[in-house]
Design a protein around this motif. Structure first.
Motif, PDB file in Angstrom:
ATOM      1  N   VAL A 127      11.550  -5.859  -7.027  1.00 47.06           N
ATOM      2  CA  VAL A 127      11.246  -6.142  -5.624  1.00 47.06           C
ATOM      3  C   VAL A 127      11.039  -7.638  -5.470  1.00 47.06           C
ATOM      4  CG1 VAL A 127       9.754  -5.605  -3.673  1.00 47.06           C
ATOM      5  CG2 VAL A 127      10.056  -3.921  -5.502  1.00 47.06           C
ATOM      6  N   ARG A 128      11.784  -8.220  -4.522  1.00 43.14           N
ATOM      7  CA  ARG A 128      11.668  -9.643  -4.251  1.00 43.14           C
ATOM      8  C   ARG A 128      11.599  -9.870  -2.753  1.00 43.14           C
ATOM      9  NH1 ARG A 128      10.895  -8.977  -8.809  1.00 43.14           N
ATOM     10  NH2 ARG A 128      11.877  -9.968 -10.592  1.00 43.14           N
ATOM     11  N   PHE A 129      10.605 -10.658  -2.347  1.00 41.11           N
ATOM     12  CA  PHE A 129      10.464 -11.086  -0.962  1.00 41.11           C
ATOM     13  C   PHE A 129      10.679 -12.586  -0.946  1.00 41.11           C
ATOM     14  CE2 PHE A 129       7.269 -12.490   2.381  1.00 41.11           C
ATOM     15  CZ  PHE A 129       8.193 -12.415   3.417  1.00 41.11           C
ATOM     16  N   ILE A 130      11.709 -13.049  -0.258  1.00 41.54           N
ATOM     17  CA  ILE A 130      12.085 -14.459  -0.263  1.00 41.54           C
ATOM     18  C   ILE A 130      11.247 -15.198   0.785  1.00 41.54           C
ATOM     19  CG2 ILE A 130      13.983 -16.107  -0.114  1.00 41.54           C
ATOM     20  CD1 ILE A 130      14.192 -13.805  -2.339  1.00 41.54           C
ATOM     21  N   VAL A 131      10.397 -16.104   0.321  1.00 38.47           N
ATOM     22  CA  VAL A 131       9.553 -16.865   1.235  1.00 38.47           C
ATOM     23  C   VAL A 131      10.139 -18.245   1.546  1.00 38.47           C
ATOM     24  CG1 VAL A 131       7.443 -15.605   0.705  1.00 38.47           C
ATOM     25  CG2 VAL A 131       8.005 -17.636  -0.627  1.00 38.47           C
ATOM     26  N   ASP A 132      11.138 -18.665   0.749  1.00 37.42           N
ATOM     27  CA  ASP A 132      11.832 -19.920   1.023  1.00 37.42           C
ATOM     28  C   ASP A 132      13.076 -19.967   0.144  1.00 37.42           C
ATOM     29  OD1 ASP A 132      12.266 -22.332   2.286  1.00 37.42           O
ATOM     30  OD2 ASP A 132      10.876 -23.473   1.038  1.00 37.42           O
ATOM     31  N   LEU A 161       6.894  -8.141  -6.546  1.00 37.89           N
ATOM     32  CA  LEU A 161       5.960  -7.024  -6.429  1.00 37.89           C
ATOM     33  C   LEU A 161       6.211  -6.025  -7.544  1.00 37.89           C
ATOM     34  CD1 LEU A 161       6.308  -6.447  -2.588  1.00 37.89           C
ATOM     35  CD2 LEU A 161       4.472  -7.677  -3.757  1.00 37.89           C
ATOM     36  N   PHE A 162       5.120  -5.452  -8.064  1.00 33.27           N
ATOM     37  CA  PHE A 162       5.215  -4.507  -9.179  1.00 33.27           C
ATOM     38  C   PHE A 162       4.249  -3.349  -8.980  1.00 33.27           C
ATOM     39  CE2 PHE A 162       6.224  -8.690 -10.839  1.00 33.27           C
ATOM     40  CZ  PHE A 162       7.362  -8.478 -11.590  1.00 33.27           C
ATOM     41  N   LYS A 163       4.612  -2.210  -9.565  1.00 30.15           N
ATOM     42  CA  LYS A 163       3.698  -1.082  -9.714  1.00 30.15           C
ATOM     43  C   LYS A 163       3.167  -1.163 -11.136  1.00 30.15           C
ATOM     44  CE  LYS A 163       6.337   1.882  -6.634  1.00 30.15           C
ATOM     45  NZ  LYS A 163       7.180   3.079  -6.521  1.00 30.15           N
ATOM     46  N   GLY A 164       1.851  -1.243 -11.288  1.00 33.03           N
ATOM     47  CA  GLY A 164       1.275  -1.343 -12.625  1.00 33.03           C
ATOM     48  C   GLY A 164       1.475  -2.719 -13.219  1.00 33.03           C
ATOM     49  N   GLU A 165       1.491  -2.756 -14.535  1.00 34.98           N
ATOM     50  CA  GLU A 165       1.660  -4.020 -15.246  1.00 34.98           C
ATOM     51  C   GLU A 165       3.060  -4.572 -14.996  1.00 34.98           C
ATOM     52  OE1 GLU A 165      -0.536  -5.820 -17.251  1.00 34.98           O
ATOM     53  OE2 GLU A 165      -1.981  -4.440 -16.369  1.00 34.98           O
ATOM     54  N   PRO A 166       3.180  -5.866 -14.701  1.00 32.72           N
ATOM     55  CA  PRO A 166       4.504  -6.438 -14.471  1.00 32.72           C
ATOM     56  C   PRO A 166       5.337  -6.463 -15.755  1.00 32.72           C
ATOM     57  CG  PRO A 166       2.844  -8.151 -14.479  1.00 32.72           C
ATOM     58  CD  PRO A 166       2.115  -6.839 -14.565  1.00 32.72           C
ATOM     59  N   VAL A 167       6.588  -6.066 -15.601  1.00 33.98           N
ATOM     60  CA  VAL A 167       7.531  -6.098 -16.716  1.00 33.98           C
ATOM     61  C   VAL A 167       8.769  -6.838 -16.234  1.00 33.98           C
ATOM     62  CG1 VAL A 167       8.924  -4.730 -18.306  1.00 33.98           C
ATOM     63  CG2 VAL A 167       6.665  -3.890 -17.605  1.00 33.98           C
ATOM     64  N   TRP A 168       9.128  -7.881 -16.945  1.00 32.05           N
ATOM     65  CA  TRP A 168      10.283  -8.687 -16.563  1.00 32.05           C
ATOM     66  C   TRP A 168      11.449  -8.512 -17.527  1.00 32.05           C
ATOM     67  CZ3 TRP A 168       5.306 -10.927 -16.521  1.00 32.05           C
ATOM     68  CH2 TRP A 168       4.805 -11.180 -15.246  1.00 32.05           C
ATOM     69  N   THR A 169      11.332  -7.562 -18.439  1.00 33.29           N
ATOM     70  CA  THR A 169      12.323  -7.428 -19.484  1.00 33.29           C
ATOM     71  C   THR A 169      13.631  -6.847 -18.958  1.00 33.29           C
ATOM     72  OG1 THR A 169      10.540  -7.032 -21.060  1.00 33.29           O
ATOM     73  CG2 THR A 169      12.766  -6.457 -21.763  1.00 33.29           C
ATOM     74  N   PRO A 170      14.725  -7.615 -19.045  1.00 34.52           N
ATOM     75  CA  PRO A 170      16.029  -7.048 -18.667  1.00 34.52           C
ATOM     76  C   PRO A 170      16.562  -6.191 -19.813  1.00 34.52           C
ATOM     77  CG  PRO A 170      16.310  -9.315 -19.360  1.00 34.52           C
ATOM     78  CD  PRO A 170      14.824  -9.025 -19.401  1.00 34.52           C
ATOM     79  N   SER A 203       0.820  -1.202   0.000  1.00 34.75           N
ATOM     80  CA  SER A 203       0.000   0.000   0.000  1.00 34.75           C
ATOM     81  C   SER A 203       0.862   1.264   0.000  1.00 34.75           C
ATOM     82  CB  SER A 203      -0.924  -0.014   1.214  1.00 34.75           C
ATOM     83  OG  SER A 203      -1.654   1.182   1.294  1.00 34.75           O
ATOM     84  N   GLU A 204       1.837   1.328   0.887  1.00 36.26           N
ATOM     85  CA  GLU A 204       2.690   2.511   1.014  1.00 36.26           C
ATOM     86  C   GLU A 204       3.495   2.796  -0.249  1.00 36.26           C
ATOM     87  OE1 GLU A 204       5.100   1.711   4.452  1.00 36.26           O
ATOM     88  OE2 GLU A 204       3.469   2.190   5.853  1.00 36.26           O
ATOM     89  N   ARG A 205       3.955   1.765  -0.915  1.00 35.13           N
ATOM     90  CA  ARG A 205       4.833   1.951  -2.077  1.00 35.13           C
ATOM     91  C   ARG A 205       4.110   1.818  -3.412  1.00 35.13           C
ATOM     92  NH1 ARG A 205      10.179   2.593  -1.117  1.00 35.13           N
ATOM     93  NH2 ARG A 205      10.716   1.791  -3.171  1.00 35.13           N
ATOM     94  N   GLY A 206       2.804   1.536  -3.372  1.00 37.91           N
ATOM     95  CA  GLY A 206       2.022   1.496  -4.592  1.00 37.91           C
ATOM     96  C   GLY A 206       2.169   0.234  -5.420  1.00 37.91           C
ATOM     97  N   TYR A 207       2.538  -0.870  -4.783  1.00 41.33           N
ATOM     98  CA  TYR A 207       2.638  -2.139  -5.501  1.00 41.33           C
ATOM     99  C   TYR A 207       1.242  -2.734  -5.625  1.00 41.33           C
ATOM    100  CZ  TYR A 207       7.549  -1.691  -4.101  1.00 41.33           C
ATOM    101  OH  TYR A 207       8.822  -1.234  -3.878  1.00 41.33           O
ATOM    102  N   ASN A 208       0.735  -2.798  -6.832  1.00 37.84           N
ATOM    103  CA  ASN A 208      -0.633  -3.272  -7.030  1.00 37.84           C
ATOM    104  C   ASN A 208      -0.699  -4.631  -7.733  1.00 37.84           C
ATOM    105  OD1 ASN A 208       0.259  -2.336  -9.487  1.00 37.84           O
ATOM    106  ND2 ASN A 208      -1.617  -1.246  -9.997  1.00 37.84           N
TER     107      ASN A 208
END
Length: 182
Positions: free
Chosen positions: A95-100, A148-157, A57-62
């Motif tokens: 943004v990456r949150f490591i869950v395992d 986590l992404f803001k807007g449409e996810p983009v994975w393009t390096p 919410s704070e950083r706008g990741y939707n």
């Protein structure tokens, strides 16, 4: 707590720690100067404790999804791991949150040296748009992460060199201590 150190640059298996001999740990403050943000969350209770939701919410990741990287889960595993390790940037935050599991992000410091950042369960890292970086798993060959992404996810390096890319120009204007790696 996150651990980071100077990468030794010795050829060999990218999944090894590659800690430069005599290298001291790199502080969170030093990472923050480069625009790298770090938080520790409870990976076992993040869906219920509300902390990840608050960050979103704070950083706008939707948008978020979950990815598992391992030889069993990722088709063409060896080639994709090599691709992740190519130096690149993104036009958006990563943004990456490591869950395992565990792995490494490498980012460049002000002396154009790689800083290796070890990520383990519970670590959340934000790399700013425009920072040169790369990723690899460690020798456990397994990581599960929330992206986590803001807007449409983009994975393009955007592979280096990309010093004229707007995200890189913007990064350098906001992080004047960072250098343009040549």
């Amino acid at each position: 707590m996150v651990r980071a150190w100077l990468f030794d640059g010795v050829p060999g298996d990218q999944r090894l720690p590659h800690k430069r001999e005599g290298s001291q740990e790199i502080s969170l403050e030093k990472l923050a100067e480069l625009g790298v943000l770090y938080l520790k969350l409870d990976a076992d209770n993040y869906e219920d404790d509300g902390k990840l939701a608050q960050i979103r919410s704070e950083r706008g990741y939707n948008y978020s999804d979950q990815i598992t990287l391992s030889p069993e889960k990722l088709p063409n595993y060896e080639q994709k791991i090599k691709n992740f390790f190519e130096e690149h940037l993104h036009a958006d935050e990563e943004v990456r949150f490591i869950v395992d599991g565990s792995g490494y992000f490498d980012v460049r410091d002000t002396s154009n040296q790689w800083i290796r950042i070890e990520l383990v369960k519970g670590d959340l890292i934000t790399l700013p748009a425009g920072i040169y970086h790369r990723f690899t798993l460690d020798s456990n060959d397994y990581i599960k992460a929330v992206r986590l992404f803001k807007g449409e996810p983009v994975w393009t390096p955007i592979n280096r060199p990309a010093d004229e890319h707007p995200a890189r120009v913007d990064y350098l204007s906001h992080h004047p201590i960072a250098i343009s790696a040549k």
